[in-house]
Design a protein around this motif. Structure first.
Motif, short mmCIF file in Angstrom:
data_model
loop_
_atom_site.label_atom_id
_atom_site.label_comp_id
_atom_site.label_asym_id
_atom_site.label_seq_id
_atom_site.Cartn_x
_atom_site.Cartn_y
_atom_site.Cartn_z
N ARG A 1 0.82 -1.18 0.13
CA ARG A 1 0.14 0.07 -0.07
C ARG A 1 0.82 1.25 0.08
NH1 ARG A 1 -4.36 1.36 -1.42
NH2 ARG A 1 -5.23 2.39 0.57
N GLN A 2 2.06 1.08 0.71
CA GLN A 2 3.04 2.22 0.76
C GLN A 2 3.51 2.50 -0.64
OE1 GLN A 2 5.45 2.51 3.88
NE2 GLN A 2 6.74 4.26 3.06
N CYS A 3 4.14 1.48 -1.17
CA CYS A 3 4.77 1.51 -2.54
C CYS A 3 5.03 0.17 -3.19
CB CYS A 3 6.32 2.19 -2.34
SG CYS A 3 7.38 1.90 -3.67
N PRO A 4 4.47 -0.22 -4.24
CA PRO A 4 4.75 -1.46 -4.73
C PRO A 4 6.03 -1.92 -4.82
CG PRO A 4 3.44 -0.16 -6.36
CD PRO A 4 4.01 0.57 -5.20
N LYS A 5 7.17 -1.25 -4.93
CA LYS A 5 8.45 -1.42 -5.22
C LYS A 5 8.87 -2.07 -3.72
CE LYS A 5 13.02 0.29 -6.61
NZ LYS A 5 13.66 1.45 -7.01
N ARG A 6 8.41 -1.49 -2.69
CA ARG A 6 8.77 -1.91 -1.22
C ARG A 6 8.42 -3.10 -1.12
NH1 ARG A 6 7.66 1.09 4.50
NH2 ARG A 6 8.50 -0.70 5.71
N LEU A 7 7.26 -3.58 -1.53
CA LEU A 7 6.70 -4.91 -1.31
C LEU A 7 7.65 -5.98 -2.08
CD1 LEU A 7 4.80 -7.43 -0.32
CD2 LEU A 7 3.51 -6.58 -2.56
N TRP A 8 7.99 -5.53 -3.27
CA TRP A 8 8.77 -6.55 -4.05
C TRP A 8 10.21 -6.77 -3.55
CZ3 TRP A 8 13.30 -7.06 -6.76
CH2 TRP A 8 13.47 -8.00 -7.77
N LEU A 9 10.87 -5.59 -3.12
CA LEU A 9 11.94 -5.73 -2.45
C LEU A 9 11.76 -6.57 -1.19
CD1 LEU A 9 13.18 -2.04 -2.81
CD2 LEU A 9 14.30 -4.29 -4.13
N GLU A 10 10.77 -6.43 -0.36
CA GLU A 10 10.60 -7.11 0.99
C GLU A 10 10.73 -8.73 0.56
OE1 GLU A 10 10.22 -6.30 4.24
OE2 GLU A 10 9.34 -4.50 4.24
N VAL A 11 10.05 -9.08 -0.60
CA VAL A 11 9.85 -10.53 -0.70
C VAL A 11 11.24 -10.81 -1.77
CG1 VAL A 11 8.63 -12.05 -2.23
CG2 VAL A 11 7.45 -10.51 -1.07
N ASN A 12 11.60 -10.09 -2.50
CA ASN A 12 12.67 -10.59 -3.27
C ASN A 12 14.24 -10.16 -3.26
OD1 ASN A 12 11.19 -12.05 -5.67
ND2 ASN A 12 9.90 -10.25 -5.37
N ARG A 13 14.30 -9.12 -2.26
CA ARG A 13 15.64 -8.64 -2.06
C ARG A 13 15.58 -8.33 -0.66
NH1 ARG A 13 19.21 -5.36 -6.07
NH2 ARG A 13 20.73 -6.34 -4.69
N PRO A 14 15.53 -8.98 0.38
CA PRO A 14 15.22 -8.50 1.82
C PRO A 14 16.68 -8.15 2.38
CG PRO A 14 15.04 -10.80 1.55
CD PRO A 14 14.98 -10.28 0.29
N ASN A 15 17.67 -8.51 1.51
CA ASN A 15 19.15 -8.32 2.00
C ASN A 15 19.57 -6.75 1.92
OD1 ASN A 15 19.09 -9.10 -0.95
ND2 ASN A 15 21.02 -8.63 -0.85
N VAL A 16 18.90 -5.93 1.08
CA VAL A 16 19.11 -4.57 0.86
C VAL A 16 18.39 -3.67 1.72
CG1 VAL A 16 19.96 -4.97 -1.54
CG2 VAL A 16 17.53 -4.33 -1.00
N ARG A 17 17.51 -4.35 2.87
CA ARG A 17 16.75 -3.54 3.61
C ARG A 17 17.82 -2.95 4.71
NH1 ARG A 17 11.39 -4.65 6.09
NH2 ARG A 17 11.26 -3.36 7.99
N GLU A 18 17.51 -1.79 5.21
CA GLU A 18 18.59 -1.20 6.13
C GLU A 18 17.42 -0.81 7.42
OE1 GLU A 18 21.22 1.63 4.80
OE2 GLU A 18 21.78 0.21 3.42
#
Length: 500
Positions: free
Chosen positions: A13-30
């Protein structure tokens, strides 16, 4: 198809890219210390909520971290046959997963139904809370829960803690049943779109914008920034660039570089930042700064506070999120130019407020300006202390009336390109006093770290050795804050600095 958690749907709901990154690239989360502190605050409010809604302690907490997701879902379903409250019950249906803060039974078998209460550590109902409740209601109903009503409970910021762990009145409840039930089709649509999105092989193309901070700062912001073309002189360096006049800069084609910002749409201070950033030359009206400061005379005090705030009040007669001062640093400059230092820090675990106020009165004396940076903060804390302790109100008010804010003086008379549009002390210090630095500090380097360290220090299980280490770190940090003010003042009036 995986079941998307409520938090992932809210990320969508905040940002589609955020969801995609949460699922597919969680390692770049800070995640920052501020983010972690927010999580901890939510956990504390949740614990109190369980006590308030289940005073007899007959309910059951479903802990998915202990047994895993499958057993947690199975246990949650089994508990629907009970007549006791359920906490953190988990349900999965139609591609989504939600854990419910509180479930309260209504009626008796065979017609028992349930009431959901979501608990938030905020002081009001936010739009994203409404999304949150709508998701919980949808998933629970889709999973077969006979749901009667849903509500959201949040912190009552006007409530005064009476002490003795009596927290009735801490939460305000808002019924959201009709709204949540009416949004079922909307939630189902979110789930369908989000499920398709996470299957995409490449991340969505979403540019930076206000959504990066609304409703919360995105943990992938640094990554997304790294993927954007980097402007040599970012437009973000313009002070208050997001206000109305600066929004006019963007139109349909966002401006990313200061060089492209038209002067006709800039304020005087924005023009100054632009001109001196591009020229690489500092701006310093030393005569003007010295003349303004000369009116305040000597002796002079330089003051800085550190405070703590708790969503769930820790001390009697305090309110949720009330800023409680636990530390100050005071540098004093005498008529002859001698610099001394006084400090206060209470790590006893008791409410430090009164001792803080008494020490502050002693440190500041009765004459001379009291220089601070961003005076609204210190003035508000002093006023609150005076209200809490009427016998100290007069001397505290006298200190407040002597306060002089160095921040607007810095804005009027000084700017260095290295500040990158910021007048924080940390941004000014490298330009005016390169021999001192917050980076050289051990452990505590900013206000949020100071608050976190304080909480650790007053915890009963913290060792004496660790508490002493934190004490030194806090004292060093706060002392540097006021010494930086001294150096700023000396720079503005043209004096050579002398450290105590």
């Amino acid at each position: 198809m995986q079941n998307l958690s409520k938090s992932k749907l809210l990320a969508f709901r905040q940002c589609p890219k955020r969801l995609w990154l949460e699922v597919n690239r969680p390692n770049v989360r800070e995640d920052t210390s501020v983010t972690e502190a927010g999580f901890q605050m939510g956990r504390e409010v949740g614990e109190i909520a369980r006590q308030l809604y289940d005073p007899e302690g007959v309910g059951e907490l479903v802990d998915a971290k202990l047994g895993g997701l499958g057993p947690a879902l199975a246990r949650s379903a089994a508990l629907l046959d009970s007549s006791a409250p359920i906490f953190e019950a988990g349900f999965a249906a139609e591609g989504a997963l939600a854990f419910v803060d509180i479930m309260l039974p209504l009626g008796k078998e065979p017609k028992r139904s349930w009431r959901i209460v979501g608990v938030k550590s905020s002081t009001s109902v936010k739009d994203y809370h409404r999304d949150d409740i709508a998701i919980q209601a949808f998933v629970a109903r889709a999973a077969g829960v006979p749901l009667d009503s849903v509500a959201l409970a949040h912190i009552n910021s006007d409530w005064l803690y009476p002490g003795n762990e009596q927290y009735r009145g801490l939460l305000i409840e808002n019924d959201l049943t009709d709204e949540a039930f009416e949004r079922s089709d909307e939630v189902r649509h979110w789930i369908a779109v989000a499920q398709n999105l996470i299957q995409e092989r490449s991340e969505p193309k979403v540019g930076l914008g206000t959504h990066c901070h609304d409703p919360s700062k995105c943990s992938f912001l640094a990554y997304c920034r790294s993927q954007e073309p980097q402007a040599e002189f970012p437009i973000e360096w313009l002070p208050r660039w997001q206000n109305k006049s600066s929004r006019d800069l963007n139109g349909t084609e966002p401006i990313k570089d200061l060089r492209d910002a038209p002067d006709r749409l800039l304020s005087e201070i924005q023009k100054r930042v632009k001109a001196h950033t591009l020229s690489g030359e500092p701006f310093f009206d030393q005569i003007g700064a010295a003349a303004e400061l000369a009116q305040f005379g000597m002796p002079a005090s330089f003051l800085d506070f550190e405070t703590i705030q708790f969503a769930v009040p820790f001390w009697e007669n305090t309110r949720p999120y009330q800023q409680i001062p636990f530390q100050f640093s005071h540098h004093g400059l005498s008529q002859t130019g001698t610099l001394d230092h006084l400090e206060f820090l209470n790590l006893s675990g008791d409410d430090p407020s009164k001792l803080f106020a008494e020490a502050l009165i002693t440190a500041c004396g009765h004459v001379g300006p009291v220089f601070v940076y961003n005076a609204g903060f210190e003035v508000a804390r002093i006023k609150e202390l005076g209200e809490r302790f009427p016998s100290l109100n007069d001397p505290l008010t006298a200190i407040s009336e002597r306060i002089v804010d160095l921040l607007p003086i810095a804005r009027r008379y000084y700017y260095h390109p290295s500040q990158e549009g910021s007048w924080s002390i940390k941004s000014l210090l490298p330009a005016i006093a390169s021999d001192i630095s917050y980076d050289k500090l051990d452990g505590v380097k900013d206000g949020s770290m100071a608050a976190t360290a304080y909480i650790e220090a007053i915890h009963p299980k913290t060792s004496f050795k660790r508490r002493d280490q934190i004490r030194r770190q806090l004292l060093d940090y706060c002392s540097l804050d006021t010494y930086a003010l001294v150096r700023l003042w000396q720079h503005f009036v043209g004096q050579i600095h002398h450290r105590a």
